[in-house]
Design a protein around this motif. Structure first.
Motif, short mmCIF file in Angstrom:
data_model
loop_
_atom_site.label_atom_id
_atom_site.label_comp_id
_atom_site.label_asym_id
_atom_site.label_seq_id
_atom_site.Cartn_x
_atom_site.Cartn_y
_atom_site.Cartn_z
N ALA A 167 -29.09 15.03 -23.63
CA ALA A 167 -30.10 15.73 -22.83
C ALA A 167 -30.05 15.26 -21.37
O ALA A 167 -30.21 16.06 -20.44
CB ALA A 167 -31.48 15.50 -23.42
N LEU A 168 -29.82 13.97 -21.17
CA LEU A 168 -29.75 13.43 -19.82
C LEU A 168 -28.55 14.00 -19.07
O LEU A 168 -28.64 14.34 -17.88
CB LEU A 168 -29.67 11.91 -19.88
CG LEU A 168 -29.88 11.16 -18.57
CD1 LEU A 168 -31.25 11.47 -17.98
CD2 LEU A 168 -29.74 9.66 -18.81
N ARG A 169 -27.42 14.12 -19.77
CA ARG A 169 -26.22 14.68 -19.14
C ARG A 169 -26.46 16.14 -18.72
O ARG A 169 -26.01 16.58 -17.66
CB ARG A 169 -25.04 14.58 -20.09
CG ARG A 169 -23.73 15.08 -19.49
CD ARG A 169 -22.56 14.83 -20.41
NE ARG A 169 -22.12 13.43 -20.33
CZ ARG A 169 -22.32 12.54 -21.28
NH1 ARG A 169 -22.97 12.86 -22.39
NH2 ARG A 169 -21.89 11.29 -21.15
N GLU A 170 -27.20 16.88 -19.54
CA GLU A 170 -27.51 18.28 -19.21
C GLU A 170 -28.43 18.37 -17.99
O GLU A 170 -28.25 19.23 -17.13
CB GLU A 170 -28.15 18.96 -20.41
CG GLU A 170 -27.21 19.13 -21.60
CD GLU A 170 -27.92 19.70 -22.82
OE1 GLU A 170 -29.17 19.83 -22.76
OE2 GLU A 170 -27.24 19.99 -23.81
N ARG A 171 -29.42 17.47 -17.91
CA ARG A 171 -30.32 17.49 -16.76
C ARG A 171 -29.58 17.12 -15.48
O ARG A 171 -29.82 17.71 -14.42
CB ARG A 171 -31.48 16.52 -16.98
CG ARG A 171 -32.40 16.91 -18.11
CD ARG A 171 -33.58 15.97 -18.24
NE ARG A 171 -34.51 16.10 -17.12
CZ ARG A 171 -35.65 15.45 -17.05
NH1 ARG A 171 -36.01 14.62 -18.02
NH2 ARG A 171 -36.44 15.60 -16.01
N LEU A 172 -28.66 16.18 -15.55
CA LEU A 172 -27.86 15.82 -14.38
C LEU A 172 -26.97 16.97 -13.95
O LEU A 172 -26.82 17.26 -12.77
CB LEU A 172 -27.03 14.57 -14.68
CG LEU A 172 -27.76 13.23 -14.59
CD1 LEU A 172 -26.95 12.14 -15.25
CD2 LEU A 172 -28.04 12.88 -13.13
N ALA A 173 -26.34 17.62 -14.93
CA ALA A 173 -25.45 18.74 -14.62
C ALA A 173 -26.21 19.87 -13.94
O ALA A 173 -25.69 20.54 -13.05
CB ALA A 173 -24.77 19.25 -15.89
N ALA A 174 -27.47 20.09 -14.35
CA ALA A 174 -28.27 21.15 -13.73
C ALA A 174 -28.53 20.87 -12.26
O ALA A 174 -28.73 21.81 -11.47
CB ALA A 174 -29.60 21.29 -14.48
N LEU A 175 -28.50 19.60 -11.86
CA LEU A 175 -28.71 19.23 -10.46
C LEU A 175 -27.40 18.96 -9.74
O LEU A 175 -27.41 18.51 -8.58
CB LEU A 175 -29.60 17.99 -10.37
CG LEU A 175 -31.03 18.13 -10.93
CD1 LEU A 175 -31.78 16.81 -10.80
CD2 LEU A 175 -31.79 19.23 -10.21
N GLY A 176 -26.26 19.23 -10.40
CA GLY A 176 -24.97 18.98 -9.78
C GLY A 176 -24.48 17.56 -9.91
O GLY A 176 -23.57 17.15 -9.19
N GLY A 177 -25.08 16.78 -10.83
CA GLY A 177 -24.68 15.39 -11.00
C GLY A 177 -23.79 15.19 -12.21
O GLY A 177 -23.48 16.12 -12.95
N THR A 178 -23.38 13.96 -12.42
CA THR A 178 -22.50 13.61 -13.54
C THR A 178 -23.02 12.35 -14.21
O THR A 178 -23.73 11.54 -13.60
CB THR A 178 -21.05 13.37 -13.07
OG1 THR A 178 -21.04 12.31 -12.10
CG2 THR A 178 -20.48 14.63 -12.45
N LEU A 179 -22.63 12.18 -15.48
CA LEU A 179 -23.00 11.00 -16.25
C LEU A 179 -21.77 10.50 -16.99
O LEU A 179 -21.10 11.27 -17.70
CB LEU A 179 -24.12 11.33 -17.24
CG LEU A 179 -24.57 10.18 -18.15
CD1 LEU A 179 -25.25 9.11 -17.31
CD2 LEU A 179 -25.51 10.69 -19.23
#
Length: 430
Positions: A388-400
Motif C-alpha cells: 500500500a505504501l508503494r502505491e501511495r508513493l507511486a501516485a505522487l511520483g515517488g519510489t520505494l
C-alpha cells in the motif's frame, strides 16, 4: 495569500497612475508631433506662420499657439490619480488650461486626439465631474470661436459646439468604462486569489480530517487490543504461573516423565504467552497515532522515531537539507507513513536492536532511509503495508525500494518528489 494571476490587457490599458503611462506618452507624442509637422509644412507652403484663412487677429493665433510650449513642459508633471500632491494637481490644471487654449488652432490631425487626452486626464485626476467640466469647456471654446468669427453662421457654431460636447461625453464614458473594467479585473484576481487560498485551506482541512479519522480508528484498535487481547494474555500468563507452582508442589512419587513433560509444556506456554504479550504491546505502540497537528516535517519524524525507542530498541534520527516550507500535506503524510511502516516492521519482524532513520531534503525530492541490524527481509512476499505504501508513493511520483543491507539487516529507501501546495493545485486542475 497566494500570488495574484498575471495582469490582463485591460490592466495594461489602465490610464490611472501617478504619472502618464507609456501608451499615453505615445498618444500625446503622436498628437504633438503631428500637429507640429502639419502646421510647420503649412507655414512653409504659405510663407507665413499664421494661416491666410485665419479670420481672427494674428496675436490671438500666436497666443493660442504659444500654449504648446507650456503644454509640453507640464505633460510629465501631470497626475492621473485622485490622491496626488498639490503641486502635481496644479500642474494638471495648468495642462488642461493650455490644452483648451491650444485646441482652436490645432489641425485635424491633433484636434480630437488632444481633446481625448485632456478629458481622460481630467476624469482620472478629478473624477467624472472633472471630465464633464473639461468636455463642456472644449465645447464652449469651440462654440465661442465660431460665434466670434465674421460671417460664420450662428446655427453652425452652435451645432459644432454641441457635436464636440457629444464627442467629449463619449470620451468620458469610454474612460469610465475602462476604469470600471480595470477595477473588475482587479477584483476578479483578488477573488481568484481568495478562492485559491480557500482551496488550499480546504485541502489542508480535508487532509487533517482524513488523518484524524485514521488516527481515531488506529487509537480505537489500540485500545481494543490493549484492553481485550492484552488483558486476556496477562490473565493466561498468570494462570500458567499458578499452574507451574501447582506442578512444582505435586508429589515426587508421580511418574518422572509425566512431571517433566508437564513442567516443560507449562514453561513453553508461559514463554509463548510472554512473547505474544510483548508483541501485542508493540502493536499497540505502533498503532498509537502521533499528533501531526502539533509537529511537522523533521520534528514529526524525529518524534516518531524517538517514540519507538521506548520499546526496547535503540533508535537514531538524522536530518539534512532544508525542509520545504510549503510542502504539500499529502506528500508530508506519505513521508511520515514511510518511516512509521519501516519502524513497525523492524520491531515486528526483524528482531533488530538498532534502527537508524535518515532524512535528506533536497530542492527537488525527499530521500528517506530506514535501516536496522535485524534478520533481514526473509523469503516471504512483501506485506500489505509495504504494498500500500508503494502505491501511495507511486501516485505522487515517488519510489520505494526495500531489501537486505550489505552488512546485514534490512533497509527501506523511499524517494518522494518535493511538491508544494501550488504545484499540487496545478496538477489537480490538469
Amino acid at each position: 495569500m497566494p500570488d495574484l494571476p498575471q495582469r490582463s490587457l485591460v490592466d495594461l490599458l489602465d490610464p490611472r497612475g501617478p504619472r502618464p503611462r507609456l501608451v499615453l506618452h505615445l498618444v500625446f507624442g503622436a498628437v504633438v508631433l503631428g500637429f507640429v509637422l502639419v502646421r510647420g509644412l503649412n507655414a512653409l507652403a504659405e510663407g507665413r506662420l499664421v494661416p491666410a484663412q485665419y479670420v481672427y487677429p494674428d496675436p490671438v493665433f500666436l497666443l493660442m499657439l504659444g500654449a504648446l510650449l507650456p503644454l509640453c513642459a507640464l505633460w510629465p508633471l501631470t497626475t492621473w490619480e485622485r490622491d496626488a500632491p498639490a503641486h502635481r494637481r496644479a500642474a494638471t490644471v495648468g495642462f488642461l488650461a493650455c490644452s483648451a487654449l491650444l485646441m482652436p488652432v490645432t489641425v485635424e490631425f491633433g484636434f480630437f486626439g488632444l481633446i481625448a487626452v485632456a478629458i481622460a486626464l481630467a476624469v482620472c485626476a478629478f473624477g467624472p465631474l472633472g471630465g464633464l467640466a473639461m468636455a463642456l469647456l472644449f465645447a464652449l471654446v469651440n462654440m465661442g470661436m465660431g460665434l466670434a468669427a465674421p460671417g460664420f453662421a450662428t446655427g453652425h457654431a452652435l451645432f459644432n459646439g454641441a457635436l464636440l460636447l457629444v464627442y467629449g461625453l463619449g470620451v468620458v464614458a469610454a474612460v469610465l468604462t475602462l476604469i470600471g473594467a480595470v477595477r473588475q479585473s482587479q477584483r476578479t484576481r483578488e477573488l481568484l486569489a481568495e478562492l485559491a487560498q480557500a482551496h488550499d485551506q480546504l485541502r489542508a482541512h480535508a487532509a487533517r480530517d482524513r488523518e484524524r479519522a485514521i488516527a481515531d480508528e488506529r487509537a480505537r484498535m489500540a485500545r481494543e487490543m490493549h484492553d481485550s487481547t492484552g488483558h486476556h494474555l496477562s490473565a493466561v500468563h498468570l494462570c500458567l504461573a499458578n499452574a507451574e507452582r501447582v506442578v512444582a508442589a505435586l508429589p515426587e512419587d508421580l511418574p518422572r516423565d509425566l512431571l517433566d513433560d508437564l513442567r516443560e509444556d507449562i514453561g513453553q506456554a508461559r514463554r509463548l504467552t510472554k512473547e505474544t504479550l510483548a508483541d501485542t504491546r508493540r502493536w499497540v505502540r505502533a498503532l498509537k497515532p502521533i499528533a501531526l497537528a502539533e509537529r511537522s516535517g523533521p520534528a514529526a519524524l524525529r518524534s516518531l522515531t524517538d517514540s519507538f525507542g521506548e520499546l526496547g530498541v535503540t533508535t537514531s534520527f538524522t536530518s539534512s537539507g532544508a525542509w520545504p516550507g510549503d510542502l504539500d500535506g499529502e506528500a508530508e503524510l506519505v513521508a511520515f507513513r514511510c518511516v512509521q511502516e519501516a519502524l513497525t516492521n523492524a520491531l515486528r519482524h526483524s528482531g533488530a536492536s538498532r534502527i537508524e532513520v535518515a532524512v535528506h531534503a533536497g530542492t527537488e525530492r525527499l530521500d528517506l532511509i530506514v535501516a536496522d541490524d535485524g534478520l533481514g527481509p526473509g523469503e516471504g512476499a512483501p506485506g500489505f503495508g509495504l504494498t500500500a505504501l508503494r502505491e501511495r508513493l507511486a501516485a505522487l511520483g515517488g519510489t520505494l525500494e526495500t531489501g537486505a543491507r550489505s552488512g546485514g539487516g534490512f533497509e527501506l529507501r523511499a524517494r518522494l518528489p518535493v511538491r508544494t501546495n501550488d504545484q499540487a493545485r496545478e496538477l489537480e486542475a490538469v
